[in-house]
Scaffold this active site. Structure first.
Site, PDB file in Angstrom:
ATOM      1  N   ASP A 251       0.841  -1.205   0.000  1.00  0.00           N
ATOM      2  CA  ASP A 251       0.000   0.000   0.000  1.00  0.00           C
ATOM      3  C   ASP A 251       0.873   1.250   0.000  1.00  0.00           C
ATOM      4  O   ASP A 251       1.329   1.704   1.035  1.00  0.00           O
ATOM      5  CB  ASP A 251      -0.924  -0.014   1.227  1.00  0.00           C
ATOM      6  CG  ASP A 251      -1.821   1.225   1.291  1.00  0.00           C
ATOM      7  OD1 ASP A 251      -1.914   1.941   0.268  1.00  0.00           O
ATOM      8  OD2 ASP A 251      -2.432   1.447   2.355  1.00  0.00           O
ATOM      9  N   LYS A 258       1.694   8.004   0.334  1.00  0.00           N
ATOM     10  CA  LYS A 258       2.125   8.079   1.727  1.00  0.00           C
ATOM     11  C   LYS A 258       3.510   8.711   1.812  1.00  0.00           C
ATOM     12  O   LYS A 258       4.287   8.629   0.866  1.00  0.00           O
ATOM     13  CB  LYS A 258       2.225   6.656   2.315  1.00  0.00           C
ATOM     14  CG  LYS A 258       0.901   5.971   2.567  1.00  0.00           C
ATOM     15  CD  LYS A 258       1.112   4.573   3.150  1.00  0.00           C
ATOM     16  CE  LYS A 258      -0.213   3.860   3.353  1.00  0.00           C
ATOM     17  NZ  LYS A 258      -1.073   4.487   4.379  1.00  0.00           N
ATOM     18  N   ARG A 332     -11.088  -0.405   2.320  1.00  0.00           N
ATOM     19  CA  ARG A 332     -12.554  -0.473   2.369  1.00  0.00           C
ATOM     20  C   ARG A 332     -13.157  -0.689   0.988  1.00  0.00           C
ATOM     21  O   ARG A 332     -14.200  -1.311   0.850  1.00  0.00           O
ATOM     22  CB  ARG A 332     -13.096   0.796   3.053  1.00  0.00           C
ATOM     23  CG  ARG A 332     -12.763   2.064   2.350  1.00  0.00           C
ATOM     24  CD  ARG A 332     -12.888   3.300   3.248  1.00  0.00           C
ATOM     25  NE  ARG A 332     -11.756   3.436   4.166  1.00  0.00           N
ATOM     26  CZ  ARG A 332     -11.618   4.426   5.037  1.00  0.00           C
ATOM     27  NH1 ARG A 332     -12.552   5.364   5.128  1.00  0.00           N
ATOM     28  NH2 ARG A 332     -10.577   4.487   5.828  1.00  0.00           N
TER      29      ARG A 332
END
Ligand code: BES
Ligand code: ZN
Ligand code: MN
Length: 481
Positions: A251, A258, A332
């Site tokens: 991720d 990030k 999600r």
């Protein structure tokens, strides 16, 4: 690591492990003539027998010198937990000690079959290491301990270990790399276990309209997969229970990228999927009398020329639309489609999803507890009980209409992030929007639990295996009764 249960100590060289309960040193009687010196040494070391404390000594056992570990089992812990810590502590201490065999002598502790078996479980779990990429380990850093022999416990311990706990050890997940290789590793690892495997590729998921999951994957060269594992162990063909795991093999955050510091930890973002695979394997190996389907949504979240943009709107398999405000809230999106898929195809009575979903859960609960969200009191209670029993602890968090409103979107059915405050809860509310007609559902946010920077009594630093034992225990407590 070979775990054996025996009636008496074996012949030959070994390190001897003697547990003591706090200041009660009756277990040392087994030492014969060495007892006096050992007792004096313990006193001078101010050894009090606290849980996981170790006194290492060398004793003259007549024929030669041998290594002795006196390991505290404390008085505070529940017996099962104390037993696992004992096995784990001994295995950790001896793993690279040069000793090949450890003998743990339980005489005097009065452990029943399960507690005896759990000494072996702790030793086996704690011995798991991942040395594949260490090419420069010095000889004296390499593991030597190959066998743990448990003597003096209940005679049913060996059988209990084989039937109930050895499969759970096999269920430890591996840290793997991208969706397709994850699937391949799983295939190899579960071969012969009796699990049914089905895999959907990108094209198959496009046909099903899984736009949310595929939207996350589209920035990566590595295509997404949906992995489905089936275990039908119940005598009747009743509705299954579904386990759903977030399997983001890496991720980066995507276009909402990030920061560099710490990003390497995001290789653990498949911890939920690892837990699901591990639990499925454990259940199959011990032939659990339950019907379970395990689903892993496998994607890599990357920035790239084809990556999804903040502001994109995707259509999910459920038909609901999502405005993707932040591409880093990807878990999600993956889970939403995976949950729709499992409901449409398997009609589960209960869904339990596990995910390294939010940094916010770490702020709430730190590294000790995972967050539990559920639409059903009974399910939540049973999961918490299984958490307590297995050591994979869960803390209940709230769900409410007022949080749900925070993810309404002005242009689509919902957006994928709410405000910063309550970030784990709005994430859970998002997932709940995919749970259809009153299906019992629980969501476990394990962002703080998938890996650990420090070793504990049943795992080395790195992957913790969180969730495997939780799900296995839940099945044993609730579905197999
Ligand atoms: N995988 C991360 C969550 C995470 C953070 C796991 C730290 C383990 C340790 C997740 O995909 C994520 O990036 N969540 C965002 C959500 C935010 C953009 C609403 C987060 O928590 O910052
Ligand atoms: Zn993530
Ligand atoms: Mn993310």
């Amino acid at each position: 690591m070979q775990i054996r249960f025996a009636d008496a100590r074996p012949e030959g060289d070994y390190a001897l492990v003697i547990p003591v309960q706090g200041k009660d040193r009756s277990g040392l009687a087994a030492l014969g003539t060495a007892q006096q010196t050992v007792t004096a040494t313990l006193d001078r070391q101010r050894f009090e027998g606290e849980a996981s404390s170790v006194s290492e000594q060398f004793i003259d056992d007549g024929g030669g010198t041998s290594r002795l570990l006196v390991v505290g089992v404390g008085k505070g812990d529940a017996k099962g937990e104390a037993a696992e810590k004992l096995g784990g502590t001994a295995a950790a201490r001896l793993q690279t000690s040069g000793e090949k065999t450890a003998v743990i002598d339980l005489s005097g502790l009065g452990y029943d079959a399960d507690t005896t078996a759990r000494v072996g479980l702790g030793a086996a779990l704690r011995s798991w290491r991942y040395d594949r990429y260490r090419t420069k380990l010095k000889d004296n850093q390499k593991p030597t301990l190959g066998e743990v022999v448990i003597v003096g416990g209940d005679s049913g311990g060996g059988q209990r270990f084989e039937q109930r706990w050895a499969p759970v050890v096999e269920g430890e997940p591996a840290n793997v790399i991208y969706p397709q290789s994850f699937v391949e590793r799983v295939r190899a690892s579960i071969e012969g276990s009796g699990l049914d495997v089905e895999v959907l590729d990108r094209v198959a998921m496009e046909k099903l309209g899984m736009g949310a999951l595929l939207g996350v994957a589209q920035g990566s060269m590595r295509e997404a997969r949906l992995l489905i594992l089936k275990w039908n162990g119940a005598a009747n063909g009743g509705q299954p229970t579904a386990f759903v795991g977030k399997g983001v093999t890496f991720d980066t955050g995507g276009i909402s990228i990030k920061p560099a510091a710490g990003m390497e930890a995001m290789k653990w973002d498949m911890g939920g999927a690892g837990a699901v695979v591990g639990a499925m394997k454990a259940l199959a190996l011990r032939k659990a009398k339950a019907n379970i389907v395990g689903i892993c949504g496998l994607v890599e979240n990357m920035p790239g020329g084809n990556a999804q943009r903040p502001g994109d709107v995707v259509t999910t398999m459920s038909g609901q639309t999502v405005e993707v405000i932040n591409t880093d809230a990807e878990g999600r999106l993956v889970l939403g489609d995976a949950i729709t898929y499992v409901q449409r195809n398997f009609k589960p009575s209960t869904i339990i999803d596990l995910a390294t979903l939010t940094g916010a859960i770490l702020i709430s609960l730190g590294h000790e507890w995972a967050g539990l969200f559920s639409n059903n009191e009974e399910l939540a209670g049973k999961l918490q009980a299984a958490g307590q029993e297995s050591g994979d602890k869960l803390w209940r968090m709230p769900l409410a209409e007022s949080f749900d409103r925070l993810i309404d979107s002005p242009i689509a059915d919902m957006k994928n992030v709410g405000p910063r405050e309550g970030g784990s809860i709005t994430a859970a509310q998002f997932i709940q929007r995919f749970v259809e007609n009153g299906t019992k559902w629980a969501h476990i946010d394990m962002a703080g639990k998938a890996w650990s920077d420090k070793a504990a009594s049943t795992y080395e630093k790195g992957a913790t295996g969180f969730g495997v034992r939780l799900l296995d225990q839940y099945v044993a407590d609730v579905l197999e009764r």
